[in-house]
Design a protein around this motif. Structure first.
Motif, PDB file in Angstrom:
ATOM      1  N   HIS A 149     -35.838  18.744   9.829  1.00 46.54           N
ATOM      2  CA  HIS A 149     -36.278  17.839   8.759  1.00 46.54           C
ATOM      3  C   HIS A 149     -35.247  17.795   7.632  1.00 46.54           C
ATOM      4  O   HIS A 149     -34.911  16.711   7.125  1.00 46.54           O
ATOM      5  N   GLY A 152     -32.101  15.892   8.892  1.00 52.52           N
ATOM      6  CA  GLY A 152     -32.335  14.462   9.022  1.00 52.52           C
ATOM      7  C   GLY A 152     -32.412  13.748   7.691  1.00 52.52           C
ATOM      8  O   GLY A 152     -31.915  12.626   7.543  1.00 52.52           O
ATOM      9  N   PHE A 223     -34.942   9.243   6.538  1.00 56.36           N
ATOM     10  CA  PHE A 223     -34.684  10.239   7.578  1.00 56.36           C
ATOM     11  C   PHE A 223     -33.799   9.609   8.642  1.00 56.36           C
ATOM     12  O   PHE A 223     -33.992   8.444   9.011  1.00 56.36           O
ATOM     13  N   ALA A 224     -32.820  10.363   9.132  1.00 53.77           N
ATOM     14  CA  ALA A 224     -31.887   9.854  10.141  1.00 53.77           C
ATOM     15  C   ALA A 224     -32.517   9.953  11.527  1.00 53.77           C
ATOM     16  O   ALA A 224     -32.087  10.715  12.386  1.00 53.77           O
ATOM     17  N   GLY A 225     -33.532   9.176  11.746  1.00 56.44           N
ATOM     18  CA  GLY A 225     -34.283   9.170  12.996  1.00 56.44           C
ATOM     19  C   GLY A 225     -35.557   8.376  12.776  1.00 56.44           C
ATOM     20  O   GLY A 225     -35.761   7.783  11.714  1.00 56.44           O
ATOM     21  N   ASP A 230     -40.012  12.341  12.051  1.00 63.79           N
ATOM     22  CA  ASP A 230     -40.033  13.102  10.796  1.00 63.79           C
ATOM     23  C   ASP A 230     -41.448  13.571  10.469  1.00 63.79           C
ATOM     24  O   ASP A 230     -41.653  14.699  10.016  1.00 63.79           O
TER      25      ASP A 230
END
Length: 258
Positions: A149, A152, A223-225, A230
């Motif tokens: 977390h 990200g 968040f990178a996703g 997340d």
């Protein structure tokens, strides 16, 4: 047991609380984006960054540009917030051109569902208290979710140094991560301290995850996703932290009674 609780309390008070997401970015139900620069400017790139909260103008052209009272000279990059970018459709003058963009609105997720998932994960604490090995494995897994977390949320930030942003997003996790390794080592050695370390890590991660409740209430997360990934990490960290605290103290209470 009272001494252990006192130590745990001191650890919780003395460790920093993480920001919900790196860079001060927050979950929201809308996202702004640049659609065009009209007419186009050679060598000039304009985009929304940092979860749609800032406008970035990169001037690789040959002449200075003025936007929102700022002069962006050749070779420079400007990043700034502008309230106009929150309208459904918006435009901002850029020299002789205009930056056009839109803001998309999203429905909020089912917060109750994610809370129930968190509670279900927390309920595993009843079973974790039955063995040190289970506590150690769960400690490593829950801590890994917290690390993911933090990573990200840091990777999505533009315009800042990675390490300070990562530290800010990690907060109390910086203490939990080495403790998780210690917990695994104690479990291999079959030391009773495994339970206390697991309970300590769990309680700390619960404190660290409280600001992340907003991830369950808003559609767009910095968040990178995927947003659901997340949310799952937050549910694992928060619910798993509760499970570790319950399981660890249950094991210690049973051993003390014996």
């Amino acid at each position: 047991m009272r001494v252990l609780l006192l130590v745990l309390g001191l650890l919780l008070v003395g460790t920093p609380v993480a920001h919900a997401h790196a860079g001060g970015l927050t979950p929201q139900n809308h996202l702004s984006a640049v659609t065009s620069v009209d007419p186009p400017l050679s060598g000039v790139q304009v985009r929304m960054i940092n979860h749609g909260t800032q406008l970035e103008v990169r001037n690789d052209g040959s002449a200075p540009l003025v936007i929102a009272g700022r002069t962006v000279r050749p070779g420079e990059t400007a990043r700034f917030r502008d309230d106009r970018t929150t309208a459904d459709t918006w435009q901002i003058p850029l020299g002789e051109s205009v930056v056009r963009g839109t803001t998309t609105r999203y429905d909020a997720p089912n917060a109750l569902m994610w809370l129930l998932i968190t509670v279900a994960v927390a309920a595993l604490g009843v079973f974790l208290g039955r063995g040190l090995a289970w506590l150690a494995v769960a400690t490593v897994l829950v801590t890994a979710a917290n690390v993911a977390h933090a990573l990200g949320s840091t990777m999505v930030v533009t315009g800042g140094s990675f390490l300070p942003l990562f530290v800010g997003a990690s907060g109390v996790g910086l203490v939990c991560w080495p403790l998780a390794v210690l917990c695994a080592g104690a479990a291999v050695a079959r030391k009773p301290a495994t339970a206390f370390v697991a309970a300590t890590v769990g309680a700390m991660l619960v404190v660290a995850s409280i600001p992340d409740f907003d991830s369950f209430r808003f559609a767009q997360l910095p968040f990178a996703g995927s947003a659901d990934l997340d949310r799952a990490l937050v549910a694992i960290t928060l619910g798993g932290g509760l499970a570790l605290a319950v399981g660890g103290f249950s094991w210690m209470r049973r051993e003390t009674a014996a």
